[in-house]
Write an enzyme that holds these catalytic residues in place. Sequence first.
Site, PDB file in Angstrom:
ATOM      1  N   HIS A 190      -3.933  -8.111  -6.784  1.00 23.14           N
ATOM      2  CA  HIS A 190      -5.069  -7.755  -7.637  1.00 23.14           C
ATOM      3  C   HIS A 190      -5.032  -8.415  -9.017  1.00 23.14           C
ATOM      4  O   HIS A 190      -5.635  -7.917  -9.968  1.00 23.14           O
ATOM      5  CB  HIS A 190      -5.148  -6.239  -7.833  1.00 23.14           C
ATOM      6  CG  HIS A 190      -5.467  -5.488  -6.570  1.00 23.14           C
ATOM      7  ND1 HIS A 190      -5.214  -5.977  -5.315  1.00 23.14           N
ATOM      8  CD2 HIS A 190      -6.018  -4.254  -6.387  1.00 23.14           C
ATOM      9  CE1 HIS A 190      -5.589  -5.086  -4.417  1.00 23.14           C
ATOM     10  NE2 HIS A 190      -6.085  -4.037  -5.024  1.00 23.14           N
ATOM     11  N   HIS A 233     -13.323   3.657  -0.672  1.00 26.52           N
ATOM     12  CA  HIS A 233     -13.003   3.034  -1.963  1.00 26.52           C
ATOM     13  C   HIS A 233     -13.680   1.669  -1.972  1.00 26.52           C
ATOM     14  O   HIS A 233     -13.659   0.964  -0.976  1.00 26.52           O
ATOM     15  CB  HIS A 233     -11.475   2.929  -2.067  1.00 26.52           C
ATOM     16  CG  HIS A 233     -10.941   2.244  -3.278  1.00 26.52           C
ATOM     17  ND1 HIS A 233     -11.584   2.223  -4.496  1.00 26.52           N
ATOM     18  CD2 HIS A 233      -9.774   1.547  -3.464  1.00 26.52           C
ATOM     19  CE1 HIS A 233     -10.836   1.548  -5.367  1.00 26.52           C
ATOM     20  NE2 HIS A 233      -9.746   1.131  -4.763  1.00 26.52           N
ATOM     21  N   GLU A 282     -13.067  -0.973  -4.089  1.00 26.43           N
ATOM     22  CA  GLU A 282     -12.349  -2.153  -4.566  1.00 26.43           C
ATOM     23  C   GLU A 282     -12.320  -3.176  -3.433  1.00 26.43           C
ATOM     24  O   GLU A 282     -12.246  -2.818  -2.254  1.00 26.43           O
ATOM     25  CB  GLU A 282     -10.924  -1.788  -5.037  1.00 26.43           C
ATOM     26  CG  GLU A 282     -10.302  -2.927  -5.833  1.00 26.43           C
ATOM     27  CD  GLU A 282      -9.087  -2.507  -6.669  1.00 26.43           C
ATOM     28  OE1 GLU A 282      -8.555  -1.412  -6.465  1.00 26.43           O
ATOM     29  OE2 GLU A 282      -8.685  -3.322  -7.539  1.00 26.43           O
ATOM     30  N   ASP A 342     -10.412  -5.211  -1.958  1.00 25.04           N
ATOM     31  CA  ASP A 342      -9.437  -5.334  -0.870  1.00 25.04           C
ATOM     32  C   ASP A 342      -9.806  -4.417   0.299  1.00 25.04           C
ATOM     33  O   ASP A 342      -9.284  -4.574   1.401  1.00 25.04           O
ATOM     34  CB  ASP A 342      -7.992  -5.080  -1.346  1.00 25.04           C
ATOM     35  CG  ASP A 342      -7.817  -3.813  -2.150  1.00 25.04           C
ATOM     36  OD1 ASP A 342      -8.797  -3.343  -2.767  1.00 25.04           O
ATOM     37  OD2 ASP A 342      -6.699  -3.276  -2.160  1.00 25.04           O
ATOM     38  N   HIS A 357      -7.731   5.660  -7.437  1.00 23.64           N
ATOM     39  CA  HIS A 357      -7.552   5.228  -8.816  1.00 23.64           C
ATOM     40  C   HIS A 357      -8.810   4.623  -9.412  1.00 23.64           C
ATOM     41  O   HIS A 357      -8.774   4.088 -10.525  1.00 23.64           O
ATOM     42  CB  HIS A 357      -6.382   4.217  -8.875  1.00 23.64           C
ATOM     43  CG  HIS A 357      -6.698   2.919  -8.170  1.00 23.64           C
ATOM     44  ND1 HIS A 357      -6.682   1.705  -8.814  1.00 23.64           N
ATOM     45  CD2 HIS A 357      -7.107   2.642  -6.909  1.00 23.64           C
ATOM     46  CE1 HIS A 357      -7.013   0.729  -7.976  1.00 23.64           C
ATOM     47  NE2 HIS A 357      -7.273   1.278  -6.818  1.00 23.64           N
ATOM     48  N   ASP A 414      -6.103   4.313  -1.306  1.00 25.16           N
ATOM     49  CA  ASP A 414      -4.957   3.659  -1.943  1.00 25.16           C
ATOM     50  C   ASP A 414      -3.771   4.595  -2.181  1.00 25.16           C
ATOM     51  O   ASP A 414      -2.649   4.127  -2.399  1.00 25.16           O
ATOM     52  CB  ASP A 414      -5.382   3.045  -3.289  1.00 25.16           C
ATOM     53  CG  ASP A 414      -6.048   1.688  -3.117  1.00 25.16           C
ATOM     54  OD1 ASP A 414      -5.741   1.001  -2.129  1.00 25.16           O
ATOM     55  OD2 ASP A 414      -6.859   1.319  -3.977  1.00 25.16           O
ATOM     56  N   TYR A 452       4.647   0.805  -6.418  1.00 24.11           N
ATOM     57  CA  TYR A 452       3.195   0.783  -6.219  1.00 24.11           C
ATOM     58  C   TYR A 452       2.526   1.861  -7.083  1.00 24.11           C
ATOM     59  O   TYR A 452       1.571   1.599  -7.804  1.00 24.11           O
ATOM     60  CB  TYR A 452       2.949   1.009  -4.729  1.00 24.11           C
ATOM     61  CG  TYR A 452       1.519   1.130  -4.279  1.00 24.11           C
ATOM     62  CD1 TYR A 452       0.878   0.065  -3.658  1.00 24.11           C
ATOM     63  CD2 TYR A 452       0.823   2.334  -4.407  1.00 24.11           C
ATOM     64  CE1 TYR A 452      -0.426   0.191  -3.204  1.00 24.11           C
ATOM     65  CE2 TYR A 452      -0.470   2.463  -3.956  1.00 24.11           C
ATOM     66  CZ  TYR A 452      -1.092   1.381  -3.357  1.00 24.11           C
ATOM     67  OH  TYR A 452      -2.383   1.520  -2.909  1.00 24.11           O
ATOM     68  N   HIS A 470      -2.751   0.748   2.399  1.00 25.59           N
ATOM     69  CA  HIS A 470      -1.766  -0.337   2.277  1.00 25.59           C
ATOM     70  C   HIS A 470      -0.434   0.136   2.839  1.00 25.59           C
ATOM     71  O   HIS A 470       0.021   1.240   2.533  1.00 25.59           O
ATOM     72  CB  HIS A 470      -1.523  -0.723   0.809  1.00 25.59           C
ATOM     73  CG  HIS A 470      -2.728  -1.252   0.101  1.00 25.59           C
ATOM     74  ND1 HIS A 470      -3.202  -2.528   0.278  1.00 25.59           N
ATOM     75  CD2 HIS A 470      -3.557  -0.679  -0.806  1.00 25.59           C
ATOM     76  CE1 HIS A 470      -4.267  -2.721  -0.485  1.00 25.59           C
ATOM     77  NE2 HIS A 470      -4.514  -1.605  -1.147  1.00 25.59           N
TER      78      HIS A 470
HETATM   79 FE   LIG Z   1      -7.864   0.120  -5.192  1.00 21.94          FE
HETATM   80 FE   LIG Z   2      -6.217  -1.088  -2.325  1.00 17.09          FE
END
Ligand SMILES: [Fe+2]
Ligand SMILES: [Fe+2]
Lengths: 400, 53
Positions: A24, A79, A81, A83, A146, A165, A193, A226
């Site tokens: 990221h 989420h 984001e 990814d 997050h 996440d 992480y 992840h």
């Molecule tokens: Fe994220």
């Molecule tokens: Fe992520």
Amino acid sequence: MPAIEIKKDIYWVGVIDWNLKNFHGYALAHQGTTYNAYLVLDNKVTLFDTVPEKFKWELFHQIQSLIDIGDIDYIVANHLEMDHSGALPFIMDKANPEKLFCSVMGEKSLKAHFHPSDWPLEAVKDGREISLGKRTVNFIETRMLHWPDSMFSYIPNDKLLISSDAFGQNIANSNIFDDQHDLDSLIREARHYFTNIILPYSPLVLKLLDRVQEAGLELDMIAPDHGMIWRSHPDKILAAYKEFASQKLRPKAVLVYDTMWSSTEKMIRAVADALISEGIEVRVMSLKSHHHSDVMGEFSDAAALVCGSPTHNNSMMPLMADFLTYMKGLKPKNRIGAALGSYGWSGEAPSAMSRILEDAGFDLPQKPLRLQYVPGHEQLAVCKELGRALAQAIKAKVAS
Amino acid sequence: MNKWICTVCGYMYDPAEGDPENGVSAGTKFEDVPEDWVCPVCGAGKEDFTPEG
Ligand SMILES: [Fe+2]
Ligand SMILES: [Fe+2]
Ligand SMILES: [Zn+2]
């Protein structure tokens, strides 16, 4: 990587990013990572989350190995984001689902990312339940864990929590379950992480863990987006998150520094010696050898941070400015700090570092220490004195 | 007294509670919260808040 059945009719359809290092743009992933997506085969065939845009075809083939992608009825975006959403426009196009679910805050994020004109979007509130046929899904809002849009999806019939996440680790491996790995090293990576991604929101994590406990949510399996899936040790990762988020500190100091002609390095080593003789565990980390995210990983459970930088052009070294900016943003709580460095003629760096530590809420029991040019035996004794005083403060902090 | 919502993250400022951890005592109207106060959850400024309802 073939799809893997994780529960009856529930499949991991993610991808493995074997060679990822840059996570990221701000953290290092030493072991690569995975982007986990999950496909539930029920009356309503449902896909939970997607993968980065560059892996969109791999996700497509994963899904296609189980069903025809056009058979997908629902997509859940826990989420936004990229990814987990980068492949979403492509998958929306191929699957043409009846509905796309996201959180209330997710609706805003989703529109601001993809500017969709005709997606069958439905924003779901906290606690909302939908039926897939044999199963239901409960949505749990986890704002700022997050991102504002983050949420969890819980399937009570399978006691399965798809946790976005949260509870993740950056590990690329074809064995995707916790019990296929050494538990201590998994937890260590989960801490790295957590510290680099979730630490600023620690108070929210504690509230969420209480909520999960109060609601009596049965968790047979926790499936993050992840890394490894927690099927044998969901209790261990929950307990670990409680520990990370409560920022339980150990008698440990991270001494982070940059140096020009090794004078600041000598000072740091002298402080480390004194800390060690007082029984404090130390990590001595040069910013030329260690990425800021790795220093934070070590600082996660340390009571104290000692920052060393020579004065260069009336300021601290650039790598120290980088580190302190990054560290402050992660909002570590209840820590002790100290700043020191060698100088030639002006000597601003130690007080500049101290100010940042103060702004970040650190206790600074010792004044910033600067020594001119190369420290000799007597000057190093001053550093050792500072180290001994810090050791006392650390012991008091850890005992309280 | 009105409650105010952070449009960035959804945090609710409740004047009855204030934000004592960040120097805003209980009973402080949102209008009287210092201008440099930020959302304790996401860091957004006062201008990103809207009244509830
Ligand atoms: Fe994220
Ligand atoms: Fe992520
Ligand atoms: Zn906010």
